[in-house]
Motif scaffolding. Sequence first.
Motif, PDB file in Angstrom:
ATOM      1  N   UNK A 167      -4.153   4.629  12.572  1.00 23.70           N
ATOM      2  CA  UNK A 167      -4.104   5.556  11.450  1.00 23.70           C
ATOM      3  C   UNK A 167      -3.222   4.995  10.350  1.00 23.70           C
ATOM      4  N   UNK A 168      -3.451   5.493   9.130  1.00 25.56           N
ATOM      5  CA  UNK A 168      -2.492   5.284   8.043  1.00 25.56           C
ATOM      6  C   UNK A 168      -1.950   6.648   7.643  1.00 25.56           C
ATOM      7  N   UNK A 169      -0.728   6.638   7.143  1.00 23.30           N
ATOM      8  CA  UNK A 169      -0.099   7.850   6.635  1.00 23.30           C
ATOM      9  C   UNK A 169       0.488   7.498   5.276  1.00 23.30           C
ATOM     10  N   UNK A 170       0.045   8.212   4.228  1.00 23.04           N
ATOM     11  CA  UNK A 170       0.591   7.925   2.906  1.00 23.04           C
ATOM     12  C   UNK A 170       1.875   8.725   2.676  1.00 23.04           C
ATOM     13  N   UNK A 171       2.507   8.516   1.548  1.00 27.19           N
ATOM     14  CA  UNK A 171       3.806   9.139   1.281  1.00 27.19           C
ATOM     15  C   UNK A 171       3.715  10.644   1.034  1.00 27.19           C
ATOM     16  N   UNK A 205      -4.957   9.312   7.816  1.00 29.61           N
ATOM     17  CA  UNK A 205      -6.322   8.794   7.738  1.00 29.61           C
ATOM     18  C   UNK A 205      -6.617   7.912   8.943  1.00 29.61           C
ATOM     19  N   UNK A 206      -7.703   8.195   9.627  1.00 29.79           N
ATOM     20  CA  UNK A 206      -8.158   7.352  10.731  1.00 29.79           C
ATOM     21  C   UNK A 206      -8.802   6.107  10.141  1.00 29.79           C
ATOM     22  N   UNK A 207      -8.287   4.922  10.489  1.00 28.20           N
ATOM     23  CA  UNK A 207      -8.830   3.665   9.974  1.00 28.20           C
ATOM     24  C   UNK A 207      -9.870   3.061  10.909  1.00 28.20           C
ATOM     25  N   UNK A 208      -9.643   3.175  12.197  1.00 30.11           N
ATOM     26  CA  UNK A 208     -10.579   2.624  13.177  1.00 30.11           C
ATOM     27  C   UNK A 208     -10.325   3.283  14.523  1.00 30.11           C
ATOM     28  N   UNK A 209     -11.404   3.421  15.288  1.00 29.68           N
ATOM     29  CA  UNK A 209     -11.294   3.964  16.640  1.00 29.68           C
ATOM     30  C   UNK A 209     -12.469   3.473  17.462  1.00 29.68           C
ATOM     31  N   UNK A 210     -12.197   3.115  18.704  1.00 31.49           N
ATOM     32  CA  UNK A 210     -13.229   2.646  19.613  1.00 31.49           C
ATOM     33  C   UNK A 210     -13.179   3.409  20.919  1.00 31.49           C
ATOM     34  N   UNK A 264       0.822  -1.219   0.000  1.00 32.28           N
ATOM     35  CA  UNK A 264       0.000   0.000   0.000  1.00 32.28           C
ATOM     36  C   UNK A 264       0.853   1.266   0.000  1.00 32.28           C
ATOM     37  N   UNK A 265       2.140   1.116   0.289  1.00 32.21           N
ATOM     38  CA  UNK A 265       3.072   2.241   0.397  1.00 32.21           C
ATOM     39  C   UNK A 265       2.597   3.247   1.452  1.00 32.21           C
ATOM     40  N   UNK A 266       2.121   2.693   2.574  1.00 29.21           N
ATOM     41  CA  UNK A 266       1.652   3.520   3.681  1.00 29.21           C
ATOM     42  C   UNK A 266       2.293   3.048   4.984  1.00 29.21           C
ATOM     43  N   UNK A 267       2.317   3.960   5.924  1.00 38.14           N
ATOM     44  CA  UNK A 267       2.742   3.651   7.285  1.00 38.14           C
ATOM     45  C   UNK A 267       1.478   3.505   8.118  1.00 38.14           C
ATOM     46  N   UNK A 268       1.433   2.493   8.963  1.00 38.09           N
ATOM     47  CA  UNK A 268       0.308   2.270   9.864  1.00 38.09           C
ATOM     48  C   UNK A 268       0.810   2.461  11.286  1.00 38.09           C
ATOM     49  N   UNK A 269       0.031   3.189  12.073  1.00 36.99           N
ATOM     50  CA  UNK A 269       0.468   3.526  13.424  1.00 36.99           C
ATOM     51  C   UNK A 269      -0.703   3.429  14.388  1.00 36.99           C
ATOM     52  N   UNK A 270      -0.456   2.800  15.538  1.00 33.28           N
ATOM     53  CA  UNK A 270      -1.496   2.712  16.569  1.00 33.28           C
ATOM     54  C   UNK A 270      -1.343   3.853  17.564  1.00 33.28           C
ATOM     55  N   UNK A 271      -2.452   4.250  18.116  1.00 31.69           N
ATOM     56  CA  UNK A 271      -2.511   5.321  19.116  1.00 31.69           C
ATOM     57  C   UNK A 271      -3.189   4.745  20.347  1.00 31.69           C
ATOM     58  N   UNK A 272      -2.383   4.295  21.280  1.00 38.03           N
ATOM     59  CA  UNK A 272      -2.835   3.581  22.461  1.00 38.03           C
ATOM     60  C   UNK A 272      -3.863   4.360  23.275  1.00 38.03           C
TER      61      UNK A 272
END
Length: 104
Positions: free
Chosen positions: A36-40, A45-50, A22-30
């Motif tokens: 989130x994903x971050x493109x180049x 972009x927020x992918x999911x949140x609960x 996908x050429x993206x970085x994925x990062x969790x926010x504890x």
Amino acid sequence: MFKLISSAGSRATDGLKWDKRTNKIYITYLFANAIYSIDMQGKLELLAQNGNTTGLHGELDAPSELIVRGKDIIIMNFDAVFDSPNIVNKKAYNPHTLSVIKLK
């Protein structure tokens, strides 16, 4: 990149992976139970949140480390509780869980 993440309000990032497909970085926010994903180009972009969950139904529950496997992001839920007004989790639950986010 860290300036971008900080500008989104993230104070407790944990897992960080780059995916070649996908050429993206994925990062969790504890603290926010989010990923989130971050493109180049730097688009965040927020992918999911609960909210405050147990994680038993696949929800994020203080997400930490992650791996990208094919079209899935597999996230280990640390289920942490810290003495901070900024953390969503208010109580730790057992068992600790995994969450799976489907990628396009």
